[in-house]
Design a protein around this motif. Structure first.
Motif: not given
Length: 164
Positions: A60, A63-64, A66-67, A106-107, A109-111, A113-114
């Motif tokens: 995690n 992930l953070e 990267k986010w 998580a989903a 946070m991944l979105d 970046c777009h």
């Protein structure tokens, strides 16, 4: 409260001319970070060992990182003041948005970046979403400056104080 802290930090940085480029927003908000790590480590089996919990926290943390990393940090390994502005946009989003589950978090946070926001976030926080979009602009030169922040956040703090 968070806006007041950020405004104070920006005022001090503007006054001294020194901006903490190496400081991550997660370092600033360690209390929030520790709470989310505790919550993340509980995700999964409740009978997991300490090493499995530690491994979950480690994943995690990655992930953070990267986010919160700006596109230029990911692509070029360059961290500037404008990179930190991007990270501030991620932090604002994460503080304002409510998530139904760790998976939804998580989903989202991944979105992010777009520059894709959950529909509920847009409908409930229209002005804040617009502000976050500016902070999350993929082109660093098109992100607002710290001077803009100081004016924007200062006005918000004054409005809150006059409301109370």
């Amino acid at each position: 409260m968070v806006l007041s802290l950020i405004n104070a930090g920006l005022s001090n940085a503007s006054f001294t001319g020194q901006f903490p480029v190496s400081l991550s927003w997660m370092d600033v908000f360690t209390g929030l970070s520790n709470a989310s790590h505790t919550q993340f480590s509980k995700f999964g089996s409740s009978h997991s060992s300490n090493s499995a919990q530690h491994q979950s926290v480690s994943v995690n943390e990655q992930l953070e990182e990267k986010w919160y990393a700006s596109p230029e940090e990911i692509n070029e390994g360059v961290c500037t003041i404008l990179s930190k502005i991007y990270s501030l946009g991620v932090l604002f989003f994460e503080l304002l948005c409510q998530f139904e589950s760790e998976r939804a978090h998580a989903a989202a946070m991944l979105d992010l970046c777009h520059r894709i926001f959950p529909p509920t976030f847009l409908s409930e926080n229209l002005k804040e979403a617009g502000f976050c979009l500016r902070l999350l602009h993929p082109e660093p030169s098109l992100r607002p400056t710290t001077r803009y922040y100081k004016l924007f956040i200062g006005a918000k703090c004054e409005a809150l104080e006059s409301y109370n």
